[in-house]
Design a protein around this motif. Structure first.
Motif, PDB file in Angstrom:
ATOM      1  N   ARG A   6       0.843  -1.206   0.000  1.00 28.52           N
ATOM      2  CA  ARG A   6       0.000   0.000   0.000  1.00 28.52           C
ATOM      3  C   ARG A   6       0.882   1.262   0.000  1.00 28.52           C
ATOM      4  NH1 ARG A   6      -1.840   3.668   3.008  1.00 28.52           N
ATOM      5  NH2 ARG A   6      -0.648   2.996   4.827  1.00 28.52           N
ATOM      6  N   ARG A   7       1.924   1.230   0.835  1.00 34.04           N
ATOM      7  CA  ARG A   7       2.832   2.384   0.881  1.00 34.04           C
ATOM      8  C   ARG A   7       3.602   2.535  -0.429  1.00 34.04           C
ATOM      9  NH1 ARG A   7       6.167   0.631   5.414  1.00 34.04           N
ATOM     10  NH2 ARG A   7       7.509   2.412   5.046  1.00 34.04           N
ATOM     11  N   GLU A  14       3.134   8.736  -7.008  1.00 33.17           N
ATOM     12  CA  GLU A  14       3.886   9.996  -7.020  1.00 33.17           C
ATOM     13  C   GLU A  14       4.907  10.051  -8.149  1.00 33.17           C
ATOM     14  OE1 GLU A  14       5.622  10.333  -3.095  1.00 33.17           O
ATOM     15  OE2 GLU A  14       3.610  10.247  -2.195  1.00 33.17           O
ATOM     16  N   SER A  15       5.419   8.879  -8.528  1.00 32.29           N
ATOM     17  CA  SER A  15       6.460   8.896  -9.560  1.00 32.29           C
ATOM     18  C   SER A  15       5.854   8.948 -10.967  1.00 32.29           C
ATOM     19  CB  SER A  15       7.383   7.693  -9.402  1.00 32.29           C
ATOM     20  OG  SER A  15       6.634   6.522  -9.567  1.00 32.29           O
ATOM     21  N   LEU A  91       2.481   3.338 -18.894  1.00 32.26           N
ATOM     22  CA  LEU A  91       3.792   3.673 -18.325  1.00 32.26           C
ATOM     23  C   LEU A  91       4.139   2.651 -17.251  1.00 32.26           C
ATOM     24  CD1 LEU A  91       4.070   7.510 -17.607  1.00 32.26           C
ATOM     25  CD2 LEU A  91       5.873   5.997 -18.441  1.00 32.26           C
ATOM     26  N   LEU A  92       5.205   1.915 -17.488  1.00 31.32           N
ATOM     27  CA  LEU A  92       5.613   0.895 -16.517  1.00 31.32           C
ATOM     28  C   LEU A  92       6.958   1.281 -15.910  1.00 31.32           C
ATOM     29  CD1 LEU A  92       5.237  -1.997 -15.263  1.00 31.32           C
ATOM     30  CD2 LEU A  92       6.513  -2.865 -17.238  1.00 31.32           C
ATOM     31  N   GLY A  93       6.989   1.419 -14.591  1.00 33.35           N
ATOM     32  CA  GLY A  93       8.255   1.717 -13.912  1.00 33.35           C
ATOM     33  C   GLY A  93       9.007   0.425 -13.640  1.00 33.35           C
ATOM     34  N   LEU A 122      12.941   3.071  -5.027  1.00 32.98           N
ATOM     35  CA  LEU A 122      11.562   3.177  -4.532  1.00 32.98           C
ATOM     36  C   LEU A 122      11.352   2.282  -3.311  1.00 32.98           C
ATOM     37  CD1 LEU A 122      10.108   5.112  -6.374  1.00 32.98           C
ATOM     38  CD2 LEU A 122       8.594   3.267  -7.094  1.00 32.98           C
ATOM     39  N   VAL A 123      11.684   1.012  -3.472  1.00 35.99           N
ATOM     40  CA  VAL A 123      11.485   0.069  -2.359  1.00 35.99           C
ATOM     41  C   VAL A 123      12.555   0.291  -1.283  1.00 35.99           C
ATOM     42  CG1 VAL A 123      11.141  -2.353  -1.752  1.00 35.99           C
ATOM     43  CG2 VAL A 123      10.515  -1.553  -4.025  1.00 35.99           C
TER      44      VAL A 123
END
Ligand SMILES: [Mn+2]
Length: 357
Positions: A6-7, A14-15, A91-93, A122-123
């Motif tokens: 979830r976080r 946001e990205s 869009l895939l990060g 990110l993680v």
């Protein structure tokens, strides 16, 4: 685990990407609980998929509740290409640090239905602050080494090789329940202790040697990291006693500074200042410490170029050293948890004086 997803979704949002591909295996474990050696995650706003192969499908189902497990038959990239055909993502990060160039070229070829965007840490940023469950696992990993320390100190003696002692220590740690070693044991004696990361060699420990011992284990997926330096023989040379006391004073000064809101770089500067004040500045080349968690080195770093501000729940090592070429070195390393008003030291092994063996 689903709280972590979830976080992560917030950071994904946001990205600016719609979905995120997790390929770093430690991040896969952190987010899903899956402990296998091969698996990738696809996280979208309303879905969480775990792609793994037939060796792991049963295990993944049990370990990663809340994730839909999809079995890879050929390669995960081909499976991902198929899955993305039926989805609306544009869009895939992906994790810039955990995709090889070869995989990236292949991704560009097979995943032409999406635009790919590399994202950084990110993680890793989620992993910065630990919850109490993670701290419990780290405490356990630290405690296991603390327990084995007096045992191995009794086995460090003149006439035994570094390799022999390191092997015995590894056996003792595994025997006490370590899931695995967090890294290869560092054990270096005499002049070799001036190598900050000396590998145990066939060198025989001699009377008068400093012995630098650095090791860590993994418990429930979390690492510990520990360094002590001991002296073989009853009477230290004045320089040995002196560098021990300086390293100890620097380490304690660093720990005293740690609390929520302090800049990581300031802790490093304080430690360096104590060492430089005694004239040994040029013999302390590495950083003061590093974050510790599912990986033995993670954010935040306590170094000159650190940008992080310390926050409650971060776990770091504090490990200054002085290394005199061709003579010997000393390092003292503890693991601490950052709390609102100070550092909670997890490492309990004694350090107030140079231990003689
Ligand atoms: Mn360390």
């Amino acid at each position: 685990m689903l709280e972590r997803v979830r976080r992560l979704r917030q950071l994904i949002d946001e990205s600016g990407v719609e979905a995120f591909l997790v390929t770093g295996i430690d991040n896969v474990r952190y987010l899903s609980g899956f402990t296998g050696s091969a698996g990738v995650l696809l996280i979208g706003p309303d879905e969480a998929l775990l792609l793994t192969d037939a060796r792991y499908t049963v295990q993944a189902g049990a370990e990663a509740p809340g994730f839909e497990v999809v079995t890879v038959e050929k390669t995960w990239l081909e499976l991902l290409a198929e899955l993305l055909q039926n989805r609306v993502y544009q869009l895939l990060g992906f994790e810039a640090a955990h995709v090889t160039h070869q995989q990236f070229l292949r991704m560009r070829e097979l995943l032409s239905m999406v635009e790919l965007r590399p994202l950084k840490d990110l993680v890793e940023r989620l992993r910065l602050v630990k919850d109490e469950e993670e701290i419990r696992a780290i405490r356990q990993a630290v405690g296991l080494v603390d327990e084995a320390f007096p045992w191995i100190v009794d086995r460090i003696r003149a006439g035994r090789s570094e390799r022999e002692i390191a092997l015995e220590l590894e056996f003792a740690l595994r025997d006490r329940g370590a899931e695995r070693m967090a890294f290869e044991i560092i054990l270096a004696s005499g002049a070799r202790s001036a190598l900050p990361h000396g590998r145990p060699s066939g060198k025989v420990v001699e009377k008068g040697d400093l012995v630098l011992l650095d090791c860590g284990v993994v418990c429930d997926g979390y690492c510990s990291d520990f360094t002590r330096t001991v002296l073989v023989g009853a009477v230290p040379e004045p320089w040995q006693e002196e560098i021990y006391q300086v390293v100890l004073a620097a380490q304690e000064a660093g720990i005293r500074m740690i609390r929520t809101g302090v800049l990581a770089a300031d802790v490093d500067a304080r430690v360096r200042e104590v060492i430089a004040h005694h004239g040994y500045g040029e013999y302390f080349g590495h950083s003061t410490g590093h974050g510790l968690g599912v990986q033995v080195h993670e954010l935040p770093r306590l170094g000159r170029f650190s940008e992080e501000t310390l926050q409650a729940g971060m776990v770091v090592t504090v490990e200054p050293g002085i290394y005199l070429p061709d003579r010997g070195g000393v390092r003292i390393e503890d693991v601490v948890v950052i709390r609102e008003d100070g550092a909670e030291i997890l490492t309990l092994a004694p350090k107030d004086r140079l231990i003689r063996v």
